[in-house]
Design a protein around this motif. Structure first.
Motif, PDB file in Angstrom:
ATOM      1  N   TYR A 260     -43.242   9.034  41.638  1.00 41.36           N
ATOM      2  CA  TYR A 260     -43.494   7.815  40.872  1.00 41.36           C
ATOM      3  C   TYR A 260     -42.597   6.662  41.360  1.00 41.36           C
ATOM      4  O   TYR A 260     -42.951   5.496  41.225  1.00 41.36           O
ATOM      5  N   GLY A 264     -44.116   2.997  42.421  1.00 41.07           N
ATOM      6  CA  GLY A 264     -43.565   1.711  41.992  1.00 41.07           C
ATOM      7  C   GLY A 264     -43.103   0.863  43.173  1.00 41.07           C
ATOM      8  O   GLY A 264     -43.323  -0.348  43.224  1.00 41.07           O
ATOM      9  N   MET A 277     -48.199   0.784  34.548  1.00 40.26           N
ATOM     10  CA  MET A 277     -47.505   1.789  33.726  1.00 40.26           C
ATOM     11  C   MET A 277     -48.493   2.624  32.912  1.00 40.26           C
ATOM     12  O   MET A 277     -48.076   3.476  32.125  1.00 40.26           O
ATOM     13  N   MET A 282     -48.533   9.696  32.910  1.00 44.96           N
ATOM     14  CA  MET A 282     -47.163   9.198  32.799  1.00 44.96           C
ATOM     15  C   MET A 282     -46.532   9.586  31.465  1.00 44.96           C
ATOM     16  O   MET A 282     -47.183   9.546  30.422  1.00 44.96           O
ATOM     17  N   ASP A 284     -42.251   9.313  29.567  1.00 41.34           N
ATOM     18  CA  ASP A 284     -41.088   8.427  29.611  1.00 41.34           C
ATOM     19  C   ASP A 284     -40.299   8.566  30.903  1.00 41.34           C
ATOM     20  O   ASP A 284     -39.906   7.586  31.528  1.00 41.34           O
ATOM     21  N   ARG A 286     -41.267   9.715  33.879  1.00 40.46           N
ATOM     22  CA  ARG A 286     -42.007   9.219  35.040  1.00 40.46           C
ATOM     23  C   ARG A 286     -42.048   7.693  35.049  1.00 40.46           C
ATOM     24  O   ARG A 286     -41.996   7.081  36.113  1.00 40.46           O
ATOM     25  N   ARG A 287     -42.150   7.075  33.882  1.00 38.41           N
ATOM     26  CA  ARG A 287     -42.103   5.612  33.822  1.00 38.41           C
ATOM     27  C   ARG A 287     -40.746   5.093  34.319  1.00 38.41           C
ATOM     28  O   ARG A 287     -40.666   4.033  34.970  1.00 38.41           O
ATOM     29  N   GLN A 288     -39.703   5.824  33.997  1.00 39.24           N
ATOM     30  CA  GLN A 288     -38.382   5.402  34.471  1.00 39.24           C
ATOM     31  C   GLN A 288     -38.302   5.446  35.997  1.00 39.24           C
ATOM     32  O   GLN A 288     -37.792   4.520  36.634  1.00 39.24           O
ATOM     33  N   TYR A 290     -40.860   5.264  38.023  1.00 40.28           N
ATOM     34  CA  TYR A 290     -41.760   4.212  38.504  1.00 40.28           C
ATOM     35  C   TYR A 290     -41.055   2.844  38.446  1.00 40.28           C
ATOM     36  O   TYR A 290     -41.130   2.047  39.396  1.00 40.28           O
ATOM     37  N   LEU A 291     -40.355   2.566  37.332  1.00 38.96           N
ATOM     38  CA  LEU A 291     -39.638   1.298  37.198  1.00 38.96           C
ATOM     39  C   LEU A 291     -38.521   1.192  38.230  1.00 38.96           C
ATOM     40  O   LEU A 291     -38.275   0.117  38.784  1.00 38.96           O
ATOM     41  N   TYR A 314     -40.360  -4.388  30.634  1.00 36.68           N
ATOM     42  CA  TYR A 314     -40.090  -2.946  30.508  1.00 36.68           C
ATOM     43  C   TYR A 314     -38.633  -2.720  30.090  1.00 36.68           C
ATOM     44  O   TYR A 314     -37.964  -1.811  30.585  1.00 36.68           O
ATOM     45  N   ILE A 317     -37.799   0.775  28.716  1.00 39.66           N
ATOM     46  CA  ILE A 317     -37.789   1.791  29.762  1.00 39.66           C
ATOM     47  C   ILE A 317     -36.516   1.686  30.595  1.00 39.66           C
ATOM     48  O   ILE A 317     -35.896   2.701  30.941  1.00 39.66           O
TER      49      ILE A 317
END
Length: 920
Positions: A260, A264, A277, A282, A284, A286-288, A290-291, A314, A317
């Protein structure tokens, strides 16, 4: 939103500025303050008064000096201002703050709302055509709902309340939707707080887990391929192929969190892709990741707007990633953290470091130490202190061998001491440095110099300056004595490597030499330390800090003064080379201490006056008229045509200056011009001095002193010029006996060469009411005592012979006689036309002189009255003598003297014209 807004009335509840401010997220508050400061400090905005008032209020609140706040950059000042915004800002400042915030960050919602209202705007959300164009939408509730759906209740509520605060009457049509909007805002705020508490709980649960992962070789290959594609390298994948590669790696194992990061990273760097997102798989974590990739990509591009937007969009996140040890947060330390630190996101940078301090690598620890060092060099002691405290807490968890750990811990300890020193916490800084010196872990001459500076109460080496006045020398020497032991020890132990100690001792010895005017030994001792510091600074291979050029310049200045003071030709030339290098580096730098410059100029003048002239000219070119008190010697101006020309221009343009300053500049101009042989310039200066003496009697005595030695003014002014001027000055002062003495001398100077002027001088005694004893012994030769009035010429004039007489000079007193004299002359000689030009003492005669010359050339005869500016009289006489044209002087000031001069001029003019006819 309208550009012009009225100052809002104080209101309560949600309609209060502070209530709206409290609804903003921390990032948005920081943005708003940055926008506010940028506008306040932009010269084109003309908000200097608002800026000064805001800084003064903040300075009182913080106990700072206003100058300290002014020296800060916008990001530093924002950190100081942020906690105090609600109590520092007034209605006008609130309006400016929110105008900048919405213009820079929220133009989308402004444009959308104005579109819904059908109001023309400039694509940035500002109304085009004035407030009259503003009107409500057809359905206000429907417009509000559309905005809430697109931007959220909180954003819309803040926007509407700001509009109402700016101009309650103009935006009255918002009132019906505000109650429902306030309820939606309260619900959104409650949901946000709940989400934050959940994130914190989850982060605390995961805090015991070490989920940090090093990137594998596959990860490195993917990232290198992304970068190669963007750089369009040979044999790199095409963008579509790159997307397939990353998506394939991700599809092979959707639970692989690092993939991820690549997604990103790719979405940030590849044109045409947007952050996403919303992938179904996804969570939490994986979002981190990605960010982390998204921010790393934006940082690599230096895409500041996208970084700001991502941090805002975000924020939750990012906070979760920062507070979760290891994992995505640790992945952002290397590249994202330094960017956040240097681009105004100190809060985010601190949060990230604090959450990841147990997962530092040797490389990131070194990077953070360097960031702290850079912050110290920039003067950001508070930021440096935060970084160093967090780094010290994290060092036990960094994988280092014993030697590396000892060196890094010692470096952190020294930088902590420097940060404390920079903040003025000298006792804590002393304790930190003393511990390092006692332990012997950091064998550094700089550490000893730091200790000496702390004991002396100096925040940094750059704060050890050459004082502007000698009255401060003793105070600085007393400060240096406190740390003298450590400076001396550093030089004894480390020799030429002790740059800071050599600099401190060089300043000490230079000030002692200047204060006591001691001999050669003290001078050479100071020169030894200054040279050692200068050579070390110029040859050091370490990274240069911002203070280094300033310290080098100070050393060069001291070196130039000390070398010039040797008073031999070779040392003087070396001193001049140093001086020229000093000027070449930064010609706009602030002036050096006047007492030091005075010594440099005096010593240069003793060796070779030409060297002093060069230094004086360079100072003038650098600082202009501010250095006049320093370079006031006429001989230095006389040696430089540039200085003399500029001084002449300064005197011409100085009508708005105080009279005393004008007198001093003109006196300098006269002396320098006479020394340089520039007679016209000297005459211009004398003319200006004479005008000042006529304008203000305080300058009559100085002018008389100047005229006391005529030989000094020759040939700029002749003997008769000086006698006339002295006569007028004594009369101005009411000292008639001395005035009449000048008139007697003038009579004898004119009697043989110019008897008509001499005769008028006798008339002047009578006009001035002199006692007969003052002049009755003055007798003209018999042949010249009478006017030569040819009877034939008189008959021609009485018969109506036409000619023109131009009378130049005199003031308003003589102007009273003009009409009466014209009538009397016309009654006797009907063809004679008399033209008067009463020039008086005006300083603007230079603009009229060409016109006067033309009139004189067209007249048959000219009368030049001595009551005019001396230089004007000289210019007109020269014009009338080349080619020769008939003219006579008028020394007297009364009606009879004027009539006599005009009659005589008419006769001479007619006679001259007759001769021309015969000759022809």
């Amino acid at each position: 939103m309208a550009r012009g807004v009225a100052a809002p009335m104080p209101q309560a509840g949600l309609n209060d500025w502070k209530a709206v401010w409290n609804r903003l997220l921390p990032l948005d508050r920081h943005r708003a303050v940055i926008s506010f400061l940028e506008r306040l400090r932009e010269p084109a905005s003309r908000l200097e008064l608002v800026c000064d008032a805001t800084l003064k209020t903040l300075a009182r609140r913080k106990g700072f000096r206003v100058e300290t706040l002014k020296r800060m950059n916008n990001h530093q000042l924002a950190d100081v201002l942020l906690p105090h915004v609600p109590v520092v800002l007034g209605a006008r400042e609130w309006t400016l703050l929110f105008l900048g915030y919405f213009a820079d960050y929220k133009s989308a919602i402004m444009c959308r709302f104005l579109d819904l209202c059908g109001v023309p705007h400039d694509e940035r959300g500002f109304v085009v055509g004035g407030d009259d164009k503003i009107h409500p939408p057809a359905d206000m509730v429907k417009a509000k709902d559309a905005l809430v759906e697109e931007f959220g209740a909180m954003e819309v509520g803040v926007y509407f309340h700001v509009l109402k605060l700016m101009d309650p009457d103009l935006w009255r049509f918002l009132d019906p939707v505000l109650p429902a909007l306030d309820q939606a805002m309260a619900a959104a705020e409650a949901a946000r707080q709940k989400e934050q508490s959940i994130v914190v709980e989850e982060a605390n649960e995961r805090a015991v887990l070490d989920v940090s992962e090093e990137f594998t070789q596959l990860d490195r290959v993917v990232m290198e391929q992304i970068i190669a594609t963007l750089a369009e390298e040979d044999r790199a994948l095409k963008p579509d192929e790159l997307v397939d590669l990353v998506e394939s790696v991700h599809a092979l194992d959707t639970s692989r969190k690092r993939s991820y990061f690549h997604l990103g990273f790719l979405d940030a760097l590849l044109p045409g892709r947007r952050p996403d997102m919303g992938r179904p798989e996804m969570n939490d974590e994986r979002r981190q990741w990605y960010l982390a990739g998204l921010l790393s990509g934006y940082v690599r591009q230096q895409n500041h707007a996208s970084v700001r937007d991502a941090l805002h969009r975000y924020a939750a996140i990012f906070r979760a990633a920062s507070s979760t040890p290891g994992g995505a947060g640790a992945g952002m330390l290397t590249e994202v953290h330094p960017y956040l630190l240097t681009h105004g996101f100190q809060n985010e940078a601190t949060r990230l470091l604090r959450g990841q301090r147990r997962h530092l690598t040797p490389a990131t620890a070194t990077l953070i130490l360097q960031s702290a060092t850079d912050a110290i060099h920039r003067g950001d002691a508070a930021i440096a202190n935060v970084l160093l405290v967090e780094l010290r807490e994290g060092l036990p968890h960094v994988a280092l061998d014993i030697t590396e750990r000892a060196a890094l811990e010692a470096g952190v300890g020294r930088r902590l001491g420097q940060a404390l020193q920079l903040q003025g916490n000298f006792s804590a800084a002393k304790e930190a440095f003393a511990g390092l010196i006692a332990e012997g872990r950091l064998m550094s001459p700089r550490l000893h110099a730091d200790m000496g500076l702390v004991l002396g109460g100096f925040r940094s080496l750059a704060e050890l300056v050459l004082p502007p006045g000698l009255d401060r020398v003793r105070a600085i020497l007393a400060q240096l004595r406190q740390g003298e032991r450590y400076f001396t020890e550093a030089v004894e132990r480390f020799g030429s490597a002790a740059l800071g100690a050599h600099y401190a001792l060089g300043v000490r010895d230079f000030l002692r030499w200047m204060e006591t005017d001691s001999g050669d030994e003290a001078r050479e001792q100071a020169l030894m330390h200054v040279n050692a510091a200068l050579i070390g600074m110029m040859t050091e291979t370490d990274a240069q800090d911002p203070e280094r050029p300033l310290l080098v310049d100070r050393c060069r200045f001291m070196q130039a003064v000390l070398m010039m003071a040797r008073l031999d030709a070779a040392s003087a030339q070396a001193a001049m080379e140093t001086w020229r290098m000093l000027l070449a580096r930064d010609p706009s730098a602030a002036p050096w201490p006047e007492w030091g410059m005075q010594r440099l100029l005096e010593c240069a003048d003793l060796v070779d006056p030409a060297l002093a002239g060069e230094i004086a000219e360079s100072l003038w070119c650098r600082h202009g008229q501010a250095v006049l008190p320093l370079i006031h010697r006429p001989e230095w101006f006389a040696r430089s045509s540039r200085l003399l020309d500029d001084l002449q221009i300064l005197c011409r343009d100085g009508a708005d200056q105080p009279l005393q300053a004008r007198w001093e500049r003109l006196s300098l101009l006269v002396s320098a011009a006479l020394s340089a042989g520039r007679l016209e310039t000297a005459q211009e200066g004398l003319d200006g001095l004479e005008h000042l003496a006529h304008e203000d009697s305080r300058f009559c005595e100085p002018m008389l002193d100047l005229l006391e030695a005529p030989a000094r003014l020759d040939p700029a002014w002749s003997e008769t010029d000086i006698l006339r001027a002295r006569f007028r000055l004594y009369r101005r002062l009411g000292r008639d006996p001395e005035a009449f003495a000048q008139l007697r001398a003038l009579f004898f100077a004119l009697r043989d060469a110019r008897p008509l002027e001499a005769a008028q001088t006798l008339a002047l005694f009578r006009e001035c009411g002199a006692a007969p004893a003052q002049y009755e012994d003055l007798v003209l030769p018999g042949a010249e005592a009478e006017h030569d009035e040819d009877s034939e010429l008189l008959e021609q004039l009485e018969g109506g012979a036409e000619l023109t007489v131009l009378f130049v000079g005199g003031n308003e007193i003589q102007a009273r006689y003009s009409d009466d004299l014209i009538r009397e002359i016309t009654d006797q000689w009907p063809g004679v036309r008399v033209e008067f030009r009463h020039t008086g003492w005006s300083s603007n005669w230079g603009r009229d002189v060409n016109h006067l010359k033309r009139q004189a050339a067209e007249a048959d005869a000219v009368v030049l009255m001595t009551m005019m500016r001396t230089t004007l009289g000289r210019v007109l006489r020269e014009a009338l003598n080349d080619p020769p044209r008939p003219w006579i002087p008028c020394t007297g000031t009364g009606r009879q003297a004027l009539l006599q001069s005009i009659r005589h001029a008419a006769l001479i003019g007619l006679r001259t014209r007759g001769r021309s006819v015969v000759t022809g």
